[in-house]
Design a protein around this motif. Structure first.
Motif, short mmCIF file in Angstrom:
data_model
loop_
_atom_site.label_atom_id
_atom_site.label_comp_id
_atom_site.label_asym_id
_atom_site.label_seq_id
_atom_site.Cartn_x
_atom_site.Cartn_y
_atom_site.Cartn_z
N LEU A 111 40.35 -2.91 16.64
CA LEU A 111 39.67 -3.18 15.38
C LEU A 111 39.33 -1.87 14.66
O LEU A 111 39.45 -1.78 13.44
N ARG A 112 38.91 -0.86 15.42
CA ARG A 112 38.64 0.45 14.80
C ARG A 112 39.88 1.00 14.11
O ARG A 112 39.81 1.53 13.00
N SER A 113 41.02 0.87 14.77
CA SER A 113 42.28 1.35 14.19
C SER A 113 42.61 0.58 12.91
O SER A 113 43.04 1.18 11.91
N ARG A 114 42.40 -0.72 12.93
CA ARG A 114 42.69 -1.54 11.75
C ARG A 114 41.72 -1.21 10.60
O ARG A 114 42.12 -1.18 9.43
N ILE A 115 40.46 -0.94 10.95
CA ILE A 115 39.47 -0.56 9.93
C ILE A 115 39.86 0.77 9.30
O ILE A 115 39.75 0.95 8.08
N GLU A 116 40.34 1.70 10.12
CA GLU A 116 40.80 2.99 9.58
C GLU A 116 41.96 2.77 8.60
O GLU A 116 42.07 3.47 7.59
N GLU A 148 30.30 -14.43 25.76
CA GLU A 148 29.59 -13.86 24.60
C GLU A 148 30.42 -12.74 23.97
O GLU A 148 30.54 -12.64 22.75
N ALA A 149 30.99 -11.89 24.83
CA ALA A 149 31.82 -10.78 24.34
C ALA A 149 33.07 -11.30 23.64
O ALA A 149 33.51 -10.75 22.62
N ILE A 150 33.67 -12.37 24.18
CA ILE A 150 34.86 -12.96 23.56
C ILE A 150 34.52 -13.54 22.19
O ILE A 150 35.25 -13.34 21.21
N THR A 151 33.38 -14.24 22.11
CA THR A 151 32.94 -14.82 20.83
C THR A 151 32.68 -13.73 19.80
O THR A 151 33.08 -13.86 18.63
N GLU A 152 32.02 -12.67 20.24
CA GLU A 152 31.73 -11.55 19.33
C GLU A 152 33.03 -10.91 18.85
O GLU A 152 33.18 -10.56 17.67
N GLY A 153 33.98 -10.77 19.76
CA GLY A 153 35.28 -10.21 19.38
C GLY A 153 36.01 -11.06 18.36
O GLY A 153 36.60 -10.54 17.40
N GLU A 154 35.97 -12.38 18.55
CA GLU A 154 36.61 -13.29 17.60
C GLU A 154 35.95 -13.21 16.23
O GLU A 154 36.62 -13.23 15.19
N ARG A 202 32.89 -0.97 10.31
CA ARG A 202 33.13 -0.05 11.44
C ARG A 202 31.83 0.20 12.20
O ARG A 202 31.81 0.20 13.44
N LYS A 203 30.74 0.39 11.48
CA LYS A 203 29.44 0.64 12.12
C LYS A 203 29.02 -0.57 12.95
O LYS A 203 28.53 -0.43 14.07
N ASP A 204 29.23 -1.77 12.41
CA ASP A 204 28.88 -3.00 13.13
C ASP A 204 29.76 -3.19 14.36
O ASP A 204 29.28 -3.58 15.43
N VAL A 205 31.05 -2.90 14.23
CA VAL A 205 31.98 -3.03 15.35
C VAL A 205 31.60 -2.05 16.46
O VAL A 205 31.63 -2.39 17.65
N ASP A 206 31.26 -0.81 16.08
CA ASP A 206 30.87 0.20 17.07
C ASP A 206 29.71 -0.29 17.93
O ASP A 206 29.65 0.00 19.13
N GLY A 207 28.77 -1.01 17.33
CA GLY A 207 27.60 -1.47 18.05
C GLY A 207 27.74 -2.84 18.68
O GLY A 207 26.83 -3.31 19.37
N ALA A 208 28.87 -3.49 18.47
CA ALA A 208 29.06 -4.87 18.96
C ALA A 208 29.42 -4.90 20.44
O ALA A 208 30.01 -3.96 20.98
N PHE A 209 29.07 -6.00 21.09
CA PHE A 209 29.37 -6.21 22.51
C PHE A 209 30.65 -7.04 22.59
O PHE A 209 30.66 -8.24 22.34
N MET A 210 31.74 -6.35 22.93
CA MET A 210 33.04 -7.02 22.98
C MET A 210 33.98 -6.24 23.88
O MET A 210 33.64 -5.17 24.40
N SER A 211 35.17 -6.76 24.03
CA SER A 211 36.20 -6.10 24.82
C SER A 211 36.47 -4.70 24.27
O SER A 211 36.61 -4.50 23.07
N ALA A 212 36.53 -3.72 25.20
CA ALA A 212 36.79 -2.33 24.78
C ALA A 212 38.16 -2.19 24.14
O ALA A 212 38.34 -1.41 23.20
N PHE A 254 36.48 -13.00 32.05
CA PHE A 254 36.39 -11.58 32.39
C PHE A 254 36.67 -10.74 31.14
O PHE A 254 37.65 -10.99 30.44
N VAL A 255 35.80 -9.78 30.87
CA VAL A 255 36.00 -8.87 29.74
C VAL A 255 35.65 -7.45 30.18
O VAL A 255 34.58 -7.21 30.75
N LEU A 256 36.55 -6.54 29.92
CA LEU A 256 36.34 -5.11 30.19
C LEU A 256 35.66 -4.51 28.95
O LEU A 256 36.26 -4.49 27.87
N VAL A 257 34.42 -4.05 29.10
CA VAL A 257 33.67 -3.62 27.91
C VAL A 257 33.59 -2.10 27.72
O VAL A 257 33.26 -1.63 26.63
N GLU A 258 33.91 -1.32 28.77
CA GLU A 258 33.84 0.13 28.59
C GLU A 258 34.65 0.85 29.65
O GLU A 258 34.73 0.42 30.80
#
Length: 357
Positions: free
Chosen positions: A200-205, A151-157, A184-194, A126-130
């Motif tokens: 990850l956005r916070s860490r990229i900042e 798939e979302a878990i793999t993308e997140g990893e 950041r641009k790639d993460v924004d468009g990736a399918f993963m846990s919200a 189970f993954v909450l995506v949005e």
């Protein structure tokens, strides 16, 4: 139907998890389940926090892992309504008798006529995506199960590792800020846990902040060097009787640094007209800044700083503005800074009878 069933059952579990995290004021306002995802609308006055989302996702994942039985029983509506903790969709009219679906002993119990799994383990993952707003006081969660969740878990990893690798780089690594921006641009468009995406956005900042602070420190050091060299160049010009100077100065495209240069010119060589040129990144062909200061005597002689800056930048499509005594401008792209340097000298020579150094 077999693919829809785990998504349908997980809406019941998500409903229960939201009440556990946000309180009993949460009511279902709609849902959609298909073979790709589940969507759940609920009453809540504001966006869920990252911590609330994380707790909700973790509760759902825990219930999947606990392999709880999912049972359905049909009973008289009055008996069903008397069950402690039973949930029903606000405004929905239910038949009599009604079907009651329960998860585990006390995880969830709801009126429902839909298709369900027989055990929460059948959802597999189970993954909450949005989480987003759909109307005033109504929020919507979108989530996935089974293959889509994996798939979302793999993308997140994958992106967690990419971000960790970038975090390990030294702050002064060349191009780190741009690299972080690309990630950041790639993460924004990736399918993963919200929740993971937000983390990850916070860490990229944090990476971008670290890189920008390093760039500022390096620029400050460069500016100090430039100012020391410039003072010597200006003194030499004064000693030689030069009236106009045009120089490449390595201060990036920092307007505050350009003001320090102008102040140094005014102090060391107040009777000299000066133009400084600086590329944001030397040799990149990118942004070029030009700034000039002209004493009153040379303004009266015909050399005006605003016209001078515009004339110099014209060769690379740049623009400038200001006053006759002080002006600045920039070109978004400049393939050849020396061409601008030459244009600046030619312009000055056409206005005053002096050799430009």
């Amino acid at each position: 139907r077999r693919q829809v069933a785990p998504n349908h059952s997980m809406t019941h579990i998500l409903n229960a998890a939201l009440r556990q995290v946000l309180g009993d004021s949460v009511d279902q306002r709609g849902s959609l389940c298909n073979d790709e995802k589940l969507r759940f609308d609920f009453s809540h006055k504001k966006a869920m926090t990252l911590d609330e989302l994380k707790k909700t996702e973790e509760i759902c994942q825990k219930i999947v892992g606990e392999s709880l039985p999912v049972k359905a029983e049909t009973m008289p509506l009055a008996d069903a309504q008397a069950i402690e903790g039973v949930r029903a969709v606000f405004g929905e009219v239910y038949p009599d008798p009604v079907r009651v679906v329960s998860v585990g002993d006390d995880t969830s119990i709801e009126f429902c006529g839909g298709t369900h799994v027989s055990n929460t383990a059948e959802a597999e993952a189970f993954v909450l995506v949005e989480e987003t707003a759909v109307a005033k006081g109504i929020r919507r969660i979108t989530a996935v199960t089974r293959d889509a969740a994996r798939e979302a878990i793999t993308e997140g990893e994958k992106y967690s590792k990419i971000v960790a690798d970038a975090e390990a780089l030294a702050a002064d690594t060349d191009g780190l800020d741009k690299q972080a921006g690309s990630i950041r641009k790639d993460v924004d468009g990736a399918f993963m846990s919200a929740t993971l995406k937000a983390e990850l956005r916070s860490r990229i900042e944090g990476i971008q902040k670290k890189a920008n602070e390093a760039k500022k420190a390096a620029l400050a050091k460069r500016v100090d060097i430039v100012l020391n060299d410039l003072k010597q160049d200006l003194q030499n010009a004064v000693d030689s009787g030069d009236r106009v100077i045009v120089l490449n100065v390595d201060i990036g495209a920092d307007s505050k640094a350009s003001q320090k240069v102008i102040n140094a010119v005014k102090k060391t060589a107040p009777e000299v007209a000066f133009m400084g040129l600086s590329e944001e990144e030397p040799g990149s062909g990118g942004k070029l800044m030009a700034f000039a200061v002209v004493p009153d005597a040379l303004v009266d002689a015909g050399l005006k700083a605003d016209e001078w800056v515009r004339g110099a930048l014209e060769v690379c499509g740049g623009r400038g503005g200001g006053k006759p005594g002080n002006a600045q401008g920039q070109a978004p792209e400049c393939k050849d800074a020396n061409e601008v340097l030459s244009a600046a000298k030619t312009f000055a020579e056409s206005k005053v009878e002096a050799e430009v150094s």
